[in-house]
Design an enzyme around this catalytic site. Sequence first.
Site, PDB file in Angstrom:
ATOM      1  N   GLY A 141       0.838  -1.188   0.000  1.00 56.53           N
ATOM      2  CA  GLY A 141       0.000   0.000   0.000  1.00 56.53           C
ATOM      3  C   GLY A 141       0.872   1.238   0.000  1.00 56.53           C
ATOM      4  O   GLY A 141       2.052   1.186   0.356  1.00 56.53           O
ATOM      5  N   GLN A 146       2.912   9.923   1.488  1.00 60.05           N
ATOM      6  CA  GLN A 146       4.218   9.263   1.377  1.00 60.05           C
ATOM      7  C   GLN A 146       4.995   9.704   0.129  1.00 60.05           C
ATOM      8  O   GLN A 146       6.194   9.469   0.044  1.00 60.05           O
ATOM      9  CB  GLN A 146       4.061   7.748   1.386  1.00 60.05           C
ATOM     10  CG  GLN A 146       3.618   7.221   2.741  1.00 60.05           C
ATOM     11  CD  GLN A 146       3.455   5.725   2.715  1.00 60.05           C
ATOM     12  OE1 GLN A 146       2.409   5.208   2.346  1.00 60.05           O
ATOM     13  NE2 GLN A 146       4.525   5.026   3.087  1.00 60.05           N
ATOM     14  N   CYS A 199       6.571  -0.504   6.669  1.00 63.80           N
ATOM     15  CA  CYS A 199       6.134   0.714   5.993  1.00 63.80           C
ATOM     16  C   CYS A 199       7.214   1.147   5.008  1.00 63.80           C
ATOM     17  O   CYS A 199       8.399   1.123   5.338  1.00 63.80           O
ATOM     18  CB  CYS A 199       5.894   1.814   7.030  1.00 63.80           C
ATOM     19  SG  CYS A 199       5.326   3.370   6.338  1.00 63.80           S
ATOM     20  N   LEU A 200       6.789   1.555   3.822  1.00 63.01           N
ATOM     21  CA  LEU A 200       7.749   2.025   2.827  1.00 63.01           C
ATOM     22  C   LEU A 200       8.465   3.291   3.275  1.00 63.01           C
ATOM     23  O   LEU A 200       9.549   3.596   2.779  1.00 63.01           O
ATOM     24  CB  LEU A 200       7.054   2.253   1.479  1.00 63.01           C
ATOM     25  CG  LEU A 200       6.512   0.987   0.807  1.00 63.01           C
ATOM     26  CD1 LEU A 200       5.721   1.349  -0.447  1.00 63.01           C
ATOM     27  CD2 LEU A 200       7.639   0.023   0.483  1.00 63.01           C
ATOM     28  N   HIS A 252      -3.594   0.779   7.959  1.00 61.43           N
ATOM     29  CA  HIS A 252      -2.261   1.391   7.909  1.00 61.43           C
ATOM     30  C   HIS A 252      -2.270   2.615   6.996  1.00 61.43           C
ATOM     31  O   HIS A 252      -1.787   3.686   7.370  1.00 61.43           O
ATOM     32  CB  HIS A 252      -1.267   0.341   7.397  1.00 61.43           C
ATOM     33  CG  HIS A 252       0.136   0.826   7.248  1.00 61.43           C
ATOM     34  ND1 HIS A 252       1.138   0.455   8.106  1.00 61.43           N
ATOM     35  CD2 HIS A 252       0.713   1.647   6.334  1.00 61.43           C
ATOM     36  CE1 HIS A 252       2.279   1.030   7.726  1.00 61.43           C
ATOM     37  NE2 HIS A 252       2.040   1.759   6.644  1.00 61.43           N
ATOM     38  N   GLU A 253      -2.829   2.457   5.795  1.00 66.62           N
ATOM     39  CA  GLU A 253      -2.831   3.565   4.835  1.00 66.62           C
ATOM     40  C   GLU A 253      -3.749   4.701   5.287  1.00 66.62           C
ATOM     41  O   GLU A 253      -3.425   5.877   5.096  1.00 66.62           O
ATOM     42  CB  GLU A 253      -3.213   3.068   3.434  1.00 66.62           C
ATOM     43  CG  GLU A 253      -2.279   2.022   2.856  1.00 66.62           C
ATOM     44  CD  GLU A 253      -0.796   2.373   2.919  1.00 66.62           C
ATOM     45  OE1 GLU A 253      -0.438   3.565   2.858  1.00 66.62           O
ATOM     46  OE2 GLU A 253       0.013   1.441   3.040  1.00 66.62           O
ATOM     47  N   HIS A 311      -1.948   6.826   7.648  1.00 67.24           N
ATOM     48  CA  HIS A 311      -1.063   7.777   6.961  1.00 67.24           C
ATOM     49  C   HIS A 311      -1.814   9.062   6.614  1.00 67.24           C
ATOM     50  O   HIS A 311      -1.259  10.157   6.705  1.00 67.24           O
ATOM     51  CB  HIS A 311      -0.505   7.184   5.667  1.00 67.24           C
ATOM     52  CG  HIS A 311       0.768   6.420   5.837  1.00 67.24           C
ATOM     53  ND1 HIS A 311       1.927   6.994   6.322  1.00 67.24           N
ATOM     54  CD2 HIS A 311       1.058   5.129   5.573  1.00 67.24           C
ATOM     55  CE1 HIS A 311       2.879   6.080   6.347  1.00 67.24           C
ATOM     56  NE2 HIS A 311       2.381   4.942   5.905  1.00 67.24           N
TER      57      HIS A 311
END
Length: 182
Positions: free
Chosen positions: A46, A51, A88-89, A130-131, A134
């Site tokens: 995701g 991000q 997480c990216l 999670h997203e 963000h």
Amino acid sequence: MSVQPIRLFGDPVLITKAELVVDFDAELRRLVADLTDTMQDAPGSGLAAPQIGVGLRVFTYHVEGELGHLINPELSLSVDEQLGPEGCLSIPGLTFDCRRAQSVIAKGFNMYGDPVVIEGSDLLARCIQHETDHLDGVLFVDRLDRETRKEAMKAIREAEWSGLTGSPQIKVSPHPTNGFGL
């Protein structure tokens, strides 16, 4: 459509609440394409607009073969919970066990402004939560129990990519957490 640089832990955009999308136009469709390309290139499950430095309530996901996106999400969380590894990216190379709702119903819109409902459990539920975090300026490390968060922050400070100095800001999601997190 192109791969964009992913913002890393410590970038202020990651702890800033994103704005509602009001224009469902070609620019939004380009953002969804960029998010998708960037997420798949990383590769990740995701990716949220903040991000890549865009403060809008948009995210993409690719979980168990299902590729999609959601705009202006609103979540209904199950009472049942799951505890499992999360990464997480924006915090590359690190994973920690994080508690999340077992399942979720996410309502929002697609890039054309059509209403969308996504129901998911397990990994898809984890990804959507999670997203959406963000989009509220909340990182998954903010949801870890005290000991795990301490371990995570140490690992982040020691990470080659970090450059972190001082104490990072910890935020709490405004969405219902069913007692998860802090």
